[in-house]
Design an enzyme around this catalytic site. Structure first.
Site, PDB file in Angstrom:
ATOM      1  N   ALA A  25     -25.061  17.221  55.258  1.00  0.00           N
ATOM      2  CA  ALA A  25     -25.548  16.759  53.962  1.00  0.00           C
ATOM      3  C   ALA A  25     -26.623  15.716  54.263  1.00  0.00           C
ATOM      4  O   ALA A  25     -26.357  14.512  54.336  1.00  0.00           O
ATOM      5  CB  ALA A  25     -24.403  16.152  53.154  1.00  0.00           C
ATOM      6  N   VAL A  26     -27.827  16.203  54.519  1.00  0.00           N
ATOM      7  CA  VAL A  26     -28.940  15.331  54.916  1.00  0.00           C
ATOM      8  C   VAL A  26     -29.441  14.589  53.677  1.00  0.00           C
ATOM      9  O   VAL A  26     -29.671  15.215  52.636  1.00  0.00           O
ATOM     10  CB  VAL A  26     -30.085  16.169  55.518  1.00  0.00           C
ATOM     11  CG1 VAL A  26     -31.233  15.276  55.975  1.00  0.00           C
ATOM     12  CG2 VAL A  26     -29.583  17.045  56.675  1.00  0.00           C
ATOM     13  N   THR A  51     -26.444   7.032  51.689  1.00  0.00           N
ATOM     14  CA  THR A  51     -25.815   8.144  52.390  1.00  0.00           C
ATOM     15  C   THR A  51     -25.373   9.193  51.381  1.00  0.00           C
ATOM     16  O   THR A  51     -25.550   9.026  50.172  1.00  0.00           O
ATOM     17  CB  THR A  51     -24.644   7.628  53.266  1.00  0.00           C
ATOM     18  OG1 THR A  51     -24.176   8.686  54.098  1.00  0.00           O
ATOM     19  CG2 THR A  51     -23.500   7.106  52.420  1.00  0.00           C
ATOM     20  N   ASN A  52     -24.828  10.292  51.865  1.00  0.00           N
ATOM     21  CA  ASN A  52     -24.266  11.333  51.016  1.00  0.00           C
ATOM     22  C   ASN A  52     -22.772  11.405  51.273  1.00  0.00           C
ATOM     23  O   ASN A  52     -22.324  11.050  52.358  1.00  0.00           O
ATOM     24  CB  ASN A  52     -24.868  12.698  51.374  1.00  0.00           C
ATOM     25  CG  ASN A  52     -26.256  12.902  50.812  1.00  0.00           C
ATOM     26  OD1 ASN A  52     -26.664  12.222  49.871  1.00  0.00           O
ATOM     27  ND2 ASN A  52     -26.976  13.835  51.381  1.00  0.00           N
ATOM     28  N   LEU A  53     -22.019  11.904  50.310  1.00  0.00           N
ATOM     29  CA  LEU A  53     -20.597  12.121  50.545  1.00  0.00           C
ATOM     30  C   LEU A  53     -20.428  13.394  51.358  1.00  0.00           C
ATOM     31  O   LEU A  53     -20.844  14.477  50.939  1.00  0.00           O
ATOM     32  CB  LEU A  53     -19.862  12.284  49.212  1.00  0.00           C
ATOM     33  CG  LEU A  53     -19.613  11.013  48.417  1.00  0.00           C
ATOM     34  CD1 LEU A  53     -18.883  11.368  47.124  1.00  0.00           C
ATOM     35  CD2 LEU A  53     -18.801  10.018  49.234  1.00  0.00           C
TER      36      LEU A  53
END
Ligand code: CTP
Ligand code: CA
Length: 220
Positions: free
Chosen positions: A100-101, A33-35
């Site tokens: 934030a893909v 995932t992204n932050l």
């Protein structure tokens, strides 16, 4: 709801947004995932609503309440987010990609939890579709707005991204100063040049971005 916009610059307009991170599953208990807290995207959804728009928010997994009178569609992976966005994109006047893909996803998801044994597993990654670029490439695209999260050289990177994706407006964001905070350091880039915004809470910044979008939209 306090009237921050009077008159309503987006009355009668439909706005579609993405917000939050995406989650790309590796196995049933793990993923990439992204932050991203989702706060900037949710603030923008709220500001668009205040400006009189009909708002649909395609959200990745976040811990935030649905903004008042906003239609929220909850998604997890980039592929799910893209499917929901493409279902609605043809019917909107403005698209704002704040999510934030994750740029990459595991090629396959293991249906069983990967057990620890021997050497570390190799996880093959494949590229995710660029949702914003796909919307911008539609035959009759909505007015498209992107976010450029950068850790360095904000100006050069953000303007290059705006050109590459073929979009009229991009919001440059220095991640060190914005991540997880309720304030952000933002600069708008459009055909007229760059406009730094004073550091402010995200909802204030969102209202300024909405005002700029309303100014740049083709009158009807
Ligand atoms: N974006 C998107 N789909 C992707 C990647 C990005 O819709 N698969 C959108 C984001 O929501 C944002 C904009 O594109 O509005 C820029 O995202 P960013 O990650 O900064 O740009 P990338 O093109 O992915 O480039 P890089 O990560 O290499 O900086
Ligand atoms: Ca990226």
């Amino acid at each position: 709801l306090i009237d921050h916009f009077q008159p309503k610059p987006l009355a009668g307009r439909r706005v579609l947004l993405t917000a939050g991170p995406t989650f790309e599953a590796i196995d049933p208990v793990r993923g990439i995932t992204n932050l991203s807290s989702g706060r900037m995207g949710y603030a923008l959804a709220r500001a668009c609503r205040e400006a009189g728009a009909e708002v649909t928010l395609v959200s990745g997994p976040v811990h935030l309440q649905r903004p008042h009178r906003v239609v929220r569609i909850e998604t997890s992976s980039a592929l799910e987010m893209r499917e929901e966005v493409m279902r609605h994109a043809a019917h909107c006047d403005v698209f704002i990609g704040v999510a934030a893909v994750a740029d990459y996803r595991p090629e396959t998801m293991s249906m069983q939890k990967i057990k620890k044994k021997g050497s570390p597993p190799a996880i093959k990654l494949v590229e995710n579709p660029d949702i914003l670029a796909e919307v911008a490439a539609l035959a009759k695209p909505p007015f498209c707005v992107g976010f450029a999260a950068e850790s360095e050289q904000l100006g050069e990177n953000a303007e290059a991204k705006r050109q590459r994706k073929g979009i009229p407006l991009i919001v440059g964001n220095l991640v060190q100063e914005s991540l997880g905070s309720d304030q952000a350091t933002l600069t708008l880039f459009d055909d007229e040049g760059r406009h730094p915004l004073p550091v402010a809470p995200k909802i204030e910044l969102a209202r300024q971005i909405v005002a700029r979008i309303a100014n740049l939209l083709e009158p009807r």
